[in-house]
Design a protein around this motif. Sequence first.
Motif, PDB file in Angstrom:
ATOM      1  N   ALA A   1       0.751  -1.210   0.112  1.00 19.73           N
ATOM      2  CA  ALA A   1       0.024  -0.007  -0.057  1.00 19.73           C
ATOM      3  C   ALA A   1       0.780   1.290  -0.014  1.00 19.73           C
ATOM      4  N   LEU A   2       1.984   1.215   0.753  1.00 25.36           N
ATOM      5  CA  LEU A   2       2.780   2.503   0.783  1.00 25.36           C
ATOM      6  C   LEU A   2       3.599   2.637  -0.368  1.00 25.36           C
ATOM      7  N   MET A   3       4.013   1.610  -1.230  1.00 26.96           N
ATOM      8  CA  MET A   3       4.473   1.843  -2.289  1.00 26.96           C
ATOM      9  C   MET A   3       3.485   2.609  -3.518  1.00 26.96           C
ATOM     10  N   HIS A   4       2.096   2.057  -3.256  1.00 29.19           N
ATOM     11  CA  HIS A   4       1.153   2.515  -4.118  1.00 29.19           C
ATOM     12  C   HIS A   4       0.875   4.324  -3.784  1.00 29.19           C
ATOM     13  N   LEU A   5       1.205   4.532  -2.503  1.00 33.20           N
ATOM     14  CA  LEU A   5       0.997   5.797  -2.213  1.00 33.20           C
ATOM     15  C   LEU A   5       2.239   6.695  -2.324  1.00 33.20           C
ATOM     16  N   ASN A   6       3.349   6.052  -3.033  1.00 32.75           N
ATOM     17  CA  ASN A   6       4.626   6.908  -2.869  1.00 32.75           C
ATOM     18  C   ASN A   6       5.245   7.047  -1.610  1.00 32.75           C
ATOM     19  N   GLY A   7       5.055   6.410  -0.752  1.00 26.07           N
ATOM     20  CA  GLY A   7       5.607   6.499   0.555  1.00 26.07           C
ATOM     21  C   GLY A   7       7.033   5.495   0.770  1.00 26.07           C
ATOM     22  N   THR A   8       7.783   5.688  -0.327  1.00 19.18           N
ATOM     23  CA  THR A   8       8.854   4.929  -0.476  1.00 19.18           C
ATOM     24  C   THR A   8       9.589   4.745   0.816  1.00 19.18           C
ATOM     25  N   ASP A   9      10.057   5.854   1.573  1.00 21.76           N
ATOM     26  CA  ASP A   9      10.775   5.691   2.802  1.00 21.76           C
ATOM     27  C   ASP A   9      10.045   5.169   3.772  1.00 21.76           C
TER      28      ASP A   9
ATOM     29  N   LEU B   1       9.678  -5.356  -2.844  1.00 15.28           N
ATOM     30  CA  LEU B   1       9.882  -4.048  -2.539  1.00 15.28           C
ATOM     31  C   LEU B   1      11.225  -3.713  -3.082  1.00 15.28           C
ATOM     32  N   LYS B   2      12.193  -4.731  -3.009  1.00 15.14           N
ATOM     33  CA  LYS B   2      13.485  -4.524  -3.819  1.00 15.14           C
ATOM     34  C   LYS B   2      13.181  -4.226  -5.247  1.00 15.14           C
ATOM     35  N   ASP B   3      12.498  -4.986  -5.956  1.00 13.95           N
ATOM     36  CA  ASP B   3      11.948  -4.961  -7.615  1.00 13.95           C
ATOM     37  C   ASP B   3      11.434  -3.469  -7.678  1.00 13.95           C
ATOM     38  N   ALA B   4      10.416  -3.200  -6.901  1.00 15.64           N
ATOM     39  CA  ALA B   4       9.741  -2.042  -6.763  1.00 15.64           C
ATOM     40  C   ALA B   4      10.539  -0.638  -6.758  1.00 15.64           C
ATOM     41  N   LEU B   5      11.630  -0.619  -6.002  1.00 11.19           N
ATOM     42  CA  LEU B   5      12.526   0.388  -5.722  1.00 11.19           C
ATOM     43  C   LEU B   5      13.310   0.400  -6.844  1.00 11.19           C
ATOM     44  N   GLU B   6      14.101  -0.839  -7.426  1.00 11.83           N
ATOM     45  CA  GLU B   6      14.891  -0.547  -8.463  1.00 11.83           C
ATOM     46  C   GLU B   6      14.106  -0.177  -9.639  1.00 11.83           C
ATOM     47  N   GLN B   7      12.914  -0.492 -10.001  1.00 10.55           N
ATOM     48  CA  GLN B   7      12.183   0.157 -11.294  1.00 10.55           C
ATOM     49  C   GLN B   7      11.758   1.365 -11.047  1.00 10.55           C
ATOM     50  N   LYS B   8      11.795   1.889  -9.969  1.00  8.61           N
ATOM     51  CA  LYS B   8      11.492   3.498  -9.535  1.00  8.61           C
ATOM     52  C   LYS B   8      12.706   4.074  -9.666  1.00  8.61           C
ATOM     53  N   GLY B   9      13.913   3.574  -9.781  1.00 12.88           N
ATOM     54  CA  GLY B   9      15.043   4.041  -9.800  1.00 12.88           C
ATOM     55  C   GLY B   9      15.594   4.458  -8.463  1.00 12.88           C
TER      56      GLY B   9
ATOM     57  N   PRO C   1      17.538   4.812  -5.074  1.00  7.97           N
ATOM     58  CA  PRO C   1      18.655   4.104  -4.422  1.00  7.97           C
ATOM     59  C   PRO C   1      18.601   3.189  -3.286  1.00  7.97           C
ATOM     60  N   GLU C   2      17.536   3.354  -2.623  1.00 12.87           N
ATOM     61  CA  GLU C   2      17.273   2.443  -1.243  1.00 12.87           C
ATOM     62  C   GLU C   2      17.082   1.002  -1.459  1.00 12.87           C
ATOM     63  N   ALA C   3      17.077   0.618  -2.880  1.00  6.10           N
ATOM     64  CA  ALA C   3      17.119  -0.991  -3.115  1.00  6.10           C
ATOM     65  C   ALA C   3      18.289  -1.663  -2.418  1.00  6.10           C
TER      66      ALA C   3
ATOM     67  N   GLU D   1      14.561   4.196 -19.195  1.00  8.13           N
ATOM     68  CA  GLU D   1      15.320   5.367 -18.868  1.00  8.13           C
ATOM     69  C   GLU D   1      16.200   5.693 -17.640  1.00  8.13           C
ATOM     70  N   LYS D   2      15.583   4.996 -16.636  1.00  5.85           N
ATOM     71  CA  LYS D   2      16.428   4.799 -15.276  1.00  5.85           C
ATOM     72  C   LYS D   2      17.679   4.215 -15.619  1.00  5.85           C
ATOM     73  N   VAL D   3      17.659   3.143 -16.189  1.00  7.70           N
ATOM     74  CA  VAL D   3      18.862   2.267 -16.379  1.00  7.70           C
ATOM     75  C   VAL D   3      19.935   2.714 -17.095  1.00  7.70           C
ATOM     76  N   LEU D   4      19.271   3.627 -18.427  1.00  5.19           N
ATOM     77  CA  LEU D   4      20.273   4.314 -19.082  1.00  5.19           C
ATOM     78  C   LEU D   4      20.861   5.285 -18.399  1.00  5.19           C
ATOM     79  N   GLY D   5      20.125   6.059 -17.680  1.00  3.98           N
ATOM     80  CA  GLY D   5      20.536   7.241 -17.080  1.00  3.98           C
ATOM     81  C   GLY D   5      21.695   7.118 -15.921  1.00  3.98           C
ATOM     82  N   ARG D   6      21.359   5.890 -15.309  1.00  7.33           N
ATOM     83  CA  ARG D   6      22.323   5.263 -14.297  1.00  7.33           C
ATOM     84  C   ARG D   6      23.706   4.963 -15.236  1.00  7.33           C
ATOM     85  N   MET D   7      23.654   4.474 -16.434  1.00 10.76           N
ATOM     86  CA  MET D   7      24.920   4.272 -17.003  1.00 10.76           C
ATOM     87  C   MET D   7      25.496   5.240 -17.883  1.00 10.76           C
TER      88      MET D   7
END
Length: 428
Positions: A123-131, A157-165, A167-169, A412-418
């Motif tokens: 629920a928190l991830m859907h509410l953009n409450g990442t932290d 959660l790890k996958d969701a954080l990675e796909q959002k770009g 760094p907390e993953a 875009e996030k993968v390439l931006g990181r690269m």
Amino acid sequence: MTIAQSNAPVPEPAQSAQPPQVSPSLTPGALYKQAMHPLEVVRSSMNNWSDSETAAFLVGVRMAKDACEQTPPENYSGQDLYDLARLCSLGQDWNAANTAATRYLDSRAEPFRTQAYALSINALMHLNGTDLAVTTANTMMENQPYDAEVAYAVRYLKDALEQKGSPEAVPLAENEHARIVKALEAGVALKAVHGDAVMSLGVLYESAMDLAFWQRYRHDDAAAAATVKDIDDALAKTPPASAENARRTDAVRAQYALLGQPLPALKTTPVAAPPKTKAKTAATQRAMQIGPDYGAATVLVLFPDWCPQCRKMMTALTEFGAANKDKPVYAYGLMFLEDPAGQDQAPDAAAVSHEQNLKEMEGTSTLLVDAKVAHSLGVLDFPLGIVLDHEGRVRYVGVLPDDAFNGNGYMEKVLGRMTGGVGAPGQK
């Protein structure tokens, strides 16, 4: 080593198709799971659901949402409160779902504490409450036994954080590391303390290796080497893996071994004519040839032709490459032909299916590659993305979400990181 395009004509679908990779050493149960895997891949994407399935699901969501709105959480306790959190989650009323899950946790009720943590994280991830989602996950790991429910919740959660770009993953995976390594040392599938969830050793290994991949992406090779050593040392203490688990661990190892290396040479053939765009782009001028010029980056997406969500992705991939032509970033689908079991019983039907799938790829940046070559790269789940840097070295390997090539999507996030920033203007 470059990836050369062959000038040979496109082979006939029925002749070029490769049978699925089936090992006779697998148990009947493992063979059954392997045979069901294509169906699971297709079912996993709502994009493939029929109109009636989608309509039925939306009716259920609306019913759950209406019921959730009429059901105050303060009126319930125990399992009823936990069930309310599930109901509101199905209804996608994320505030209410998190409230009910949190009230259940605060009440110190049992036995669904871990599941309630998972509902709150979702629920928190859907509410953009990442932290707060990360804090909740860390609290769950500190207070609950590390079982299959915890492992699946953290993996989500790890996958969701990675796909959002986010760094907390990485720190989340670092906090999990000792626990998941200990679970691997047990040498058996990880089961839920309360519930039916089970995570196989192969999937547990794959989840543990996420940290090593992400450390490599951050150029922390020493930390990645230490992570891999911990994982391998844990597996060395266990009996030999079953054929089913070995298949997944071998695939993950093959993918990890690609990082930092030139991609092995791939012989490709064009599916159809180059993409039709309003203007001649760099991609069309290069006549669908991969390398030796890799631009700022080159994106490859491997998938079997039976994967409908993968085929649908090729339109967005082609548009993504055109939108980034000035970087330049090149993007290609690498499709391989793979027949279902029972091909000998209906070869004509298989050929027709391949022909239809090939036709669907016309106008996209899609090439054909041999199925055996694709499997040698560790392809197991689809669509598998591989990103090369300007030298043609692999800098990313991983399964892509359906919307990876949409505007501000995961690619875009993968390439931006690269590369320090890659955009895709005009993407929806």
